[in-house]
Design an enzyme around this catalytic site. Sequence first.
Site, PDB file in Angstrom:
ATOM      1  N   ARG A   1       0.818  -1.213   0.000  1.00  0.00           N
ATOM      2  CA  ARG A   1       0.000   0.000   0.000  1.00  0.00           C
ATOM      3  C   ARG A   1       0.854   1.267   0.000  1.00  0.00           C
ATOM      4  NH1 ARG A   1      -5.237  -0.405   2.649  1.00  0.00           N
ATOM      5  NH2 ARG A   1      -4.767   1.463   3.818  1.00  0.00           N
TER       6      ARG A   1
ATOM      7  N   ARG B   1       8.580   6.686  -4.537  1.00  0.00           N
ATOM      8  CA  ARG B   1       8.641   7.623  -5.666  1.00  0.00           C
ATOM      9  C   ARG B   1      10.017   8.228  -5.812  1.00  0.00           C
ATOM     10  NH1 ARG B   1       4.062  10.501  -3.550  1.00  0.00           N
ATOM     11  NH2 ARG B   1       2.271   9.219  -4.103  1.00  0.00           N
TER      12      ARG B   1
ATOM     13  N   ARG C   1      -7.679  -6.401  14.974  1.00  0.00           N
ATOM     14  CA  ARG C   1      -6.755  -5.531  15.675  1.00  0.00           C
ATOM     15  C   ARG C   1      -7.559  -4.325  16.142  1.00  0.00           C
ATOM     16  NH1 ARG C   1      -2.695  -6.060  18.643  1.00  0.00           N
ATOM     17  NH2 ARG C   1      -1.198  -4.391  18.441  1.00  0.00           N
TER      18      ARG C   1
ATOM     19  N   ARG D   1       0.707   7.023  15.924  1.00  0.00           N
ATOM     20  CA  ARG D   1       0.672   8.352  15.313  1.00  0.00           C
ATOM     21  C   ARG D   1      -0.036   9.353  16.195  1.00  0.00           C
ATOM     22  NH1 ARG D   1      -2.607   6.122   9.921  1.00  0.00           N
ATOM     23  NH2 ARG D   1      -4.129   4.929  11.082  1.00  0.00           N
TER      24      ARG D   1
ATOM     25  N   GLU E   1      -2.817   7.742  18.788  1.00  0.00           N
ATOM     26  CA  GLU E   1      -3.458   6.479  18.377  1.00  0.00           C
ATOM     27  C   GLU E   1      -2.584   5.307  18.825  1.00  0.00           C
ATOM     28  OE1 GLU E   1      -4.980   6.590  14.323  1.00  0.00           O
ATOM     29  OE2 GLU E   1      -4.401   4.497  14.068  1.00  0.00           O
TER      30      GLU E   1
ATOM     31  N   TYR F   1      -9.569  -5.422   4.469  1.00  0.00           N
ATOM     32  CA  TYR F   1      -8.937  -4.155   4.808  1.00  0.00           C
ATOM     33  C   TYR F   1      -9.302  -3.116   3.743  1.00  0.00           C
ATOM     34  CZ  TYR F   1      -4.707  -1.601   6.489  1.00  0.00           C
ATOM     35  OH  TYR F   1      -3.831  -0.698   7.020  1.00  0.00           O
TER      36      TYR F   1
ATOM     37  N   ASP G   1     -10.568   0.461   2.026  1.00  0.00           N
ATOM     38  CA  ASP G   1     -10.645   1.910   2.200  1.00  0.00           C
ATOM     39  C   ASP G   1     -12.081   2.351   1.925  1.00  0.00           C
ATOM     40  OD1 ASP G   1      -8.122   2.706   3.007  1.00  0.00           O
ATOM     41  OD2 ASP G   1      -7.331   2.651   0.970  1.00  0.00           O
TER      42      ASP G   1
HETATM   43  P1  FAD Z   1     -17.887   0.623   9.931  1.00  0.00           P
HETATM   44  O1  FAD Z   1     -17.592   2.066   9.727  1.00  0.00           O
HETATM   45  O2  FAD Z   1     -17.128  -0.124  10.961  1.00  0.00           O
HETATM   46  O3  FAD Z   1     -19.447   0.489  10.225  1.00  0.00           O
HETATM   47  C1  FAD Z   1     -20.023  -0.675  10.777  1.00  0.00           C
HETATM   48  C2  FAD Z   1     -21.073  -0.237  11.758  1.00  0.00           C
HETATM   49  O4  FAD Z   1     -21.778  -1.391  12.201  1.00  0.00           O
HETATM   50  C3  FAD Z   1     -20.502   0.410  13.008  1.00  0.00           C
HETATM   51  O5  FAD Z   1     -21.073   1.680  13.208  1.00  0.00           O
HETATM   52  C4  FAD Z   1     -20.880  -0.549  14.133  1.00  0.00           C
HETATM   53  O6  FAD Z   1     -21.197   0.106  15.346  1.00  0.00           O
HETATM   54  C5  FAD Z   1     -22.102  -1.244  13.550  1.00  0.00           C
HETATM   55  N1  FAD Z   1     -22.336  -2.558  14.124  1.00  0.00           N
HETATM   56  C6  FAD Z   1     -21.466  -3.588  14.188  1.00  0.00           C
HETATM   57  N2  FAD Z   1     -22.046  -4.650  14.800  1.00  0.00           N
HETATM   58  C7  FAD Z   1     -23.306  -4.265  15.118  1.00  0.00           C
HETATM   59  C8  FAD Z   1     -24.370  -4.904  15.782  1.00  0.00           C
HETATM   60  N3  FAD Z   1     -24.249  -6.145  16.251  1.00  0.00           N
HETATM   61  N4  FAD Z   1     -25.527  -4.224  15.946  1.00  0.00           N
HETATM   62  C9  FAD Z   1     -25.654  -2.954  15.507  1.00  0.00           C
HETATM   63  N5  FAD Z   1     -24.660  -2.305  14.884  1.00  0.00           N
HETATM   64  C10 FAD Z   1     -23.506  -2.944  14.690  1.00  0.00           C
HETATM   65  N6  FAD Z   1     -10.215   4.579   4.689  1.00  0.00           N
HETATM   66  C11 FAD Z   1      -9.844   5.517   3.777  1.00  0.00           C
HETATM   67  O7  FAD Z   1     -10.330   5.489   2.631  1.00  0.00           O
HETATM   68  N7  FAD Z   1      -8.958   6.512   4.102  1.00  0.00           N
HETATM   69  C12 FAD Z   1      -8.391   6.615   5.338  1.00  0.00           C
HETATM   70  O8  FAD Z   1      -7.605   7.530   5.609  1.00  0.00           O
HETATM   71  C13 FAD Z   1      -8.760   5.618   6.317  1.00  0.00           C
HETATM   72  N8  FAD Z   1      -8.232   5.678   7.549  1.00  0.00           N
HETATM   73  C14 FAD Z   1      -8.606   4.740   8.476  1.00  0.00           C
HETATM   74  C15 FAD Z   1      -8.066   4.833   9.751  1.00  0.00           C
HETATM   75  C16 FAD Z   1      -8.446   3.935  10.723  1.00  0.00           C
HETATM   76  C17 FAD Z   1      -7.866   4.055  12.106  1.00  0.00           C
HETATM   77  C18 FAD Z   1      -9.363   2.890  10.404  1.00  0.00           C
HETATM   78  C19 FAD Z   1      -9.765   1.897  11.455  1.00  0.00           C
HETATM   79  C20 FAD Z   1      -9.903   2.788   9.142  1.00  0.00           C
HETATM   80  C21 FAD Z   1      -9.532   3.706   8.155  1.00  0.00           C
HETATM   81  N9  FAD Z   1     -10.085   3.668   6.871  1.00  0.00           N
HETATM   82  C22 FAD Z   1      -9.695   4.609   5.940  1.00  0.00           C
HETATM   83  C23 FAD Z   1     -11.085   2.648   6.488  1.00  0.00           C
HETATM   84  C24 FAD Z   1     -12.529   3.123   6.691  1.00  0.00           C
HETATM   85  O9  FAD Z   1     -12.740   3.442   8.046  1.00  0.00           O
HETATM   86  C25 FAD Z   1     -13.468   1.987   6.270  1.00  0.00           C
HETATM   87  O10 FAD Z   1     -13.247   1.607   4.946  1.00  0.00           O
HETATM   88  C26 FAD Z   1     -14.966   2.321   6.418  1.00  0.00           C
HETATM   89  O11 FAD Z   1     -15.250   3.117   7.521  1.00  0.00           O
HETATM   90  C27 FAD Z   1     -15.720   1.010   6.518  1.00  0.00           C
HETATM   91  O12 FAD Z   1     -17.103   1.243   6.583  1.00  0.00           O
HETATM   92  P2  FAD Z   1     -18.051   0.054   7.048  1.00  0.00           P
HETATM   93  O13 FAD Z   1     -19.452   0.555   6.900  1.00  0.00           O
HETATM   94  O14 FAD Z   1     -17.662  -1.190   6.375  1.00  0.00           O
HETATM   95  O15 FAD Z   1     -17.688  -0.201   8.584  1.00  0.00           O
HETATM   96  N1  UDP Z   2       3.510   1.610   7.579  1.00  0.00           N
HETATM   97  C1  UDP Z   2       4.809   1.712   8.025  1.00  0.00           C
HETATM   98  N2  UDP Z   2       5.276   2.929   8.423  1.00  0.00           N
HETATM   99  C2  UDP Z   2       4.521   4.048   8.403  1.00  0.00           C
HETATM  100  C3  UDP Z   2       3.189   3.943   7.933  1.00  0.00           C
HETATM  101  C4  UDP Z   2       2.710   2.705   7.549  1.00  0.00           C
HETATM  102  O1  UDP Z   2       5.515   0.734   8.074  1.00  0.00           O
HETATM  103  O2  UDP Z   2       5.008   5.130   8.787  1.00  0.00           O
HETATM  104  C5  UDP Z   2       3.009   0.271   7.174  1.00  0.00           C
HETATM  105  C6  UDP Z   2       2.288  -0.452   8.298  1.00  0.00           C
HETATM  106  O3  UDP Z   2       2.572  -1.832   8.189  1.00  0.00           O
HETATM  107  C7  UDP Z   2       0.830  -0.204   7.970  1.00  0.00           C
HETATM  108  C8  UDP Z   2       0.844  -0.238   6.456  1.00  0.00           C
HETATM  109  O4  UDP Z   2       2.091   0.376   6.105  1.00  0.00           O
HETATM  110  O5  UDP Z   2      -0.007  -1.202   8.518  1.00  0.00           O
HETATM  111  C9  UDP Z   2      -0.305   0.507   5.800  1.00  0.00           C
HETATM  112  O6  UDP Z   2      -0.268   1.850   6.222  1.00  0.00           O
HETATM  113  P1  UDP Z   2      -1.493   2.829   6.079  1.00  0.00           P
HETATM  114  O7  UDP Z   2      -1.067   4.185   6.497  1.00  0.00           O
HETATM  115  O8  UDP Z   2      -2.075   2.654   4.726  1.00  0.00           O
HETATM  116  O9  UDP Z   2      -2.487   2.189   7.162  1.00  0.00           O
HETATM  117  P2  UDP Z   2      -3.882   2.646   7.789  1.00  0.00           P
HETATM  118  O10 UDP Z   2      -3.994   4.138   7.650  1.00  0.00           O
HETATM  119  O11 UDP Z   2      -4.918   1.888   7.043  1.00  0.00           O
HETATM  120  O12 UDP Z   2      -3.765   2.206   9.196  1.00  0.00           O
END
Ligand code: FAD
Ligand code: UDP
Length: 367
Positions: free
Chosen positions: A174, A178, A251, A282, A302, A350, A352
């Site tokens: 991911r 560059r 996780r 971070r 975080e 996993y 986005d």
């Molecule tokens: P969720 O947002 O998890 O929604 C699922 C919902 O179901 C939740 O609200 C939960 O409460 C509900 N639920 C679960 N079980 C039950 C139950 N039994 N009863 C009632 N409700 C329930 N993506 C990006 O494109 N860019 C980013 O920069 C990015 N950063 C991220 C950073 C972090 C720390 C994380 C964890 C994810 C990140 N993502 C990012 C990914 C992004 O969050 C997900 O792709 C997206 O939010 C997934 O949507 P979802 O609807 O599948 O899941």
């Molecule tokens: N990663 C790393 N160093 C960094 C940032 C990310 O090694 O400074 C690695 C790490 O294994 C991470 C993966 O790259 O799980 C993907 O990073 P990304 O920022 O896409 O993860 P997310 O925002 O989804 O947690």
Amino acid sequence: MELKYDFLIVGAGLYGSVFAHEVTRKGKKCLIIDKRDHIAGNVFTKEIEGIEVHRYGAHIFHTSNKNIWNYVNSFAEFNRYTNSPIANYKGELYNLPFNMNTFYQLWKIKTPSEAKAKIDEQRAEYAHILHPRNLEEQALVLVGKDIYEKLIKGYTEKQWGRCATEIPAFIIKRLPIRFTFDNNYFNDTFQGIPINGYTAMLEKMVDGISIQLKTDYFRHRAGFEHIADKIVFTGKIDEFFDYQLGKLEYRSLHFENELLDIPNFQGNAVVNYTEKEVPYTRIIEHKHFEFGTQDKTYITREYPDEFSKDKEPYYPVNDDRNQQLFAKYKELSLSCKNVIFGGRLGEYKYYDMHQVIENAMNMARSI
Ligand code: FAD
Ligand code: UDP
């Protein structure tokens, strides 16, 4: 028993909200439930001191799919934020993703050809690895030892709570490499953050649709099973089947928030701490996602965390054991003709945001 809804949607995150919006447009009647006290799932944002705070970690929207970009822009105006995190390794600062700035900071190298030669020299030691079996091997083959040890190993092992040799190789693919001075973390054509936050964007998506918050599907399962023609389930797929084939691993994270009486804490929205000794991965300074000029600032540390029953399952663990177990749950799910499993947890992937939106749109349109 008379069915009241066409769809019961479990989860008001992106998958559930996009799906609900799309089928409602087709005249279907939906009920969305979520166990949290708010909509938007993990993209939830909340305004604090005039700053849109990303409550479940930094969310930067990016996609190369013009249809998806137009789609999200129909619900919110996006700003021009470009993700360019800084890495802090033992007090040394580096630009991410790995680019000419990083190579200069690491080795004082000034031209792309010098950088390529240096990376080739770094990788040469691992040329014998033809098929990387894990993240460590993949990283060494891609960028060599210096970058791996300073910018990847510590961060990755904290994030996933295991040795880099036990993490699948694809996760590191991911991260772009560059040979230009370009600190844009993503390669996608479109990028930004919704002005006024993701919550406002999702509020627009689900406008007019019935929603019940603080409602856990499993607590009221018997009642909900017959309330609709079909169920769209975006929670944990193993929990849906009562863990009958075993538990999938996730996780988790925990967030420590601080409101500071200064206008600028770290000068960037995202600073990664890449050494193992610092317990968080971070620090997010939310105002920089929207070029905020408030007198105060709000920061979030975080911390990666082991998942347990009462914690949020943020990331599926995509190793062989879990993938094999998920494949069995997937097979089992095919027998539930009236249930659609979607999103990061329902599909145990996993994803986005743009991928989740695309999947939900495709699913809704196939109906
Ligand atoms: P969720 O947002 O998890 O929604 C699922 C919902 O179901 C939740 O609200 C939960 O409460 C509900 N639920 C679960 N079980 C039950 C139950 N039994 N009863 C009632 N409700 C329930 N993506 C990006 O494109 N860019 C980013 O920069 C990015 N950063 C991220 C950073 C972090 C720390 C994380 C964890 C994810 C990140 N993502 C990012 C990914 C992004 O969050 C997900 O792709 C997206 O939010 C997934 O949507 P979802 O609807 O599948 O899941
Ligand atoms: N990663 C790393 N160093 C960094 C940032 C990310 O090694 O400074 C690695 C790490 O294994 C991470 C993966 O790259 O799980 C993907 O990073 P990304 O920022 O896409 O993860 P997310 O925002 O989804 O947690």
